[in-house]
Write an enzyme that holds these catalytic residues in place. Structure first.
Site, PDB file in Angstrom:
ATOM      1  N   GLY A  27     -32.569  27.927  30.494  1.00  0.00           N
ATOM      2  CA  GLY A  27     -32.481  27.106  31.702  1.00  0.00           C
ATOM      3  C   GLY A  27     -32.996  25.712  31.404  1.00  0.00           C
ATOM      4  O   GLY A  27     -33.544  25.440  30.324  1.00  0.00           O
ATOM      5  N   LEU A  28     -32.829  24.830  32.365  1.00  0.00           N
ATOM      6  CA  LEU A  28     -33.261  23.450  32.191  1.00  0.00           C
ATOM      7  C   LEU A  28     -34.779  23.350  32.015  1.00  0.00           C
ATOM      8  O   LEU A  28     -35.523  24.246  32.427  1.00  0.00           O
ATOM      9  CB  LEU A  28     -32.854  22.622  33.419  1.00  0.00           C
ATOM     10  CG  LEU A  28     -31.354  22.409  33.649  1.00  0.00           C
ATOM     11  CD1 LEU A  28     -31.140  21.751  35.007  1.00  0.00           C
ATOM     12  CD2 LEU A  28     -30.736  21.571  32.536  1.00  0.00           C
ATOM     13  N   SER A  29     -35.211  22.246  31.437  1.00  0.00           N
ATOM     14  CA  SER A  29     -36.640  21.954  31.362  1.00  0.00           C
ATOM     15  C   SER A  29     -37.198  21.882  32.776  1.00  0.00           C
ATOM     16  O   SER A  29     -36.668  21.173  33.629  1.00  0.00           O
ATOM     17  CB  SER A  29     -36.852  20.611  30.650  1.00  0.00           C
ATOM     18  OG  SER A  29     -38.218  20.259  30.641  1.00  0.00           O
ATOM     19  N   GLY A  30     -38.242  22.665  33.042  1.00  0.00           N
ATOM     20  CA  GLY A  30     -38.842  22.665  34.366  1.00  0.00           C
ATOM     21  C   GLY A  30     -38.307  23.736  35.306  1.00  0.00           C
ATOM     22  O   GLY A  30     -38.770  23.846  36.445  1.00  0.00           O
ATOM     23  N   GLY A  32     -38.676  26.912  35.037  1.00  0.00           N
ATOM     24  CA  GLY A  32     -39.684  27.960  35.234  1.00  0.00           C
ATOM     25  C   GLY A  32     -39.660  29.061  34.195  1.00  0.00           C
ATOM     26  O   GLY A  32     -40.277  30.113  34.377  1.00  0.00           O
ATOM     27  N   LYS A  33     -38.994  28.824  33.081  1.00  0.00           N
ATOM     28  CA  LYS A  33     -38.817  29.866  32.053  1.00  0.00           C
ATOM     29  C   LYS A  33     -40.147  30.413  31.541  1.00  0.00           C
ATOM     30  O   LYS A  33     -40.389  31.628  31.577  1.00  0.00           O
ATOM     31  CB  LYS A  33     -38.008  29.303  30.861  1.00  0.00           C
ATOM     32  CG  LYS A  33     -36.633  28.807  31.223  1.00  0.00           C
ATOM     33  CD  LYS A  33     -35.894  28.237  30.026  1.00  0.00           C
ATOM     34  CE  LYS A  33     -36.549  27.021  29.426  1.00  0.00           C
ATOM     35  NZ  LYS A  33     -36.624  25.865  30.343  1.00  0.00           N
ATOM     36  N   SER A 101     -32.253  26.211  25.182  1.00  0.00           N
ATOM     37  CA  SER A 101     -31.049  26.745  24.526  1.00  0.00           C
ATOM     38  C   SER A 101     -29.786  26.362  25.302  1.00  0.00           C
ATOM     39  O   SER A 101     -29.151  27.212  25.919  1.00  0.00           O
ATOM     40  CB  SER A 101     -31.159  28.255  24.300  1.00  0.00           C
ATOM     41  OG  SER A 101     -31.733  28.963  25.366  1.00  0.00           O
TER      42      SER A 101
END
Length: 199
Positions: A27-30, A32-33, A101
């Protein structure tokens, strides 16, 4: 199906599989991964799993030191995470890999490496660019919007959403605890973790 995935090339897999699998948070930066991964991990440990974390930022500091953010370098970084995840999965760990990724093809290569030894569960942690920018304490999105930094995923570099993730959680609709609970429930459904036994 299970034997097809793990069987003939690795006859020792019946001994070494031992519940090993990889949860791949993309997922995008930020989005919540990492936050969600660190909520899922302790729950898996409570249920008897050995948990290993492969966080994108930590990997870049150690395993991928010196790599930049070109597509080639991003792909190399993800392939390294995939290779390490595959080895840990082979030895029975529950691997929680958290990395932007951004490219579908590269994630599929990571999947192929892991699936030689155990299940690969792609978790799409979904949030809009605007929401991720709002959460960004480092101000990187703001700099990317202004053109002060380039090649930033979701702004001037692509993020290819997973086409068929095993799990998708929308972190604009669910808080981290709710998202983690949804993921654990799906892992129960997939029979990768034992159901919680009431006290």
């Amino acid at each position: 199906m299970t034997e097809h995935i793990y069987g003939h090339e690795h006859p020792e897999s019946d001994r070494t599989r031992g519940g090993g699998f990889t949860l791949w948070f993309t997922g995008l930066s930020g989005a919540g991964k990492t936050t969600i991964a660190h909520l899922v991990g302790p729950e898996l440990e409570r249920r008897g799993h050995i948990v290993e974390y492969l966080d994108g930022d930590t990997v870049r500091t150690n395993l991928s030191k010196g790599l930049g953010f070109s597509k080639e370098d991003r792909d190399t970084n993800i392939e390294r995470i995939g290779w390490v995840a595959s080895r840990l999965t082979r030895h029975g760990a529950a691997v929680l890999a958290s990395a932007i990724s951004p490219y579908e093809e590269t994630r599929q290569r990571a999947r192929a490496m892991v699936e030689q030894h155990g299940p690969f569960v792609e978790v799409f942690v979904k949030a809009s660019v605007d929401e991720c920018a709002r959460r960004d304490v480092k101000g990187l999105y703001e700099k990317a919007f202004k053109g002060e930094i380039t090649g930033f995923t979701g702004v001037d570099d692509p993020y290819e959403e997973p086409s068929r993730p095993e799990i998708a959680v929308d972190t604009e609709e669910h808080d981290p605890e709710e998202s983690a609970a949804l993921i654990v429930a799906k892992l129960e459904e997939l029979r990768l973790v034992p159901a919680q036994v009431p006290a």
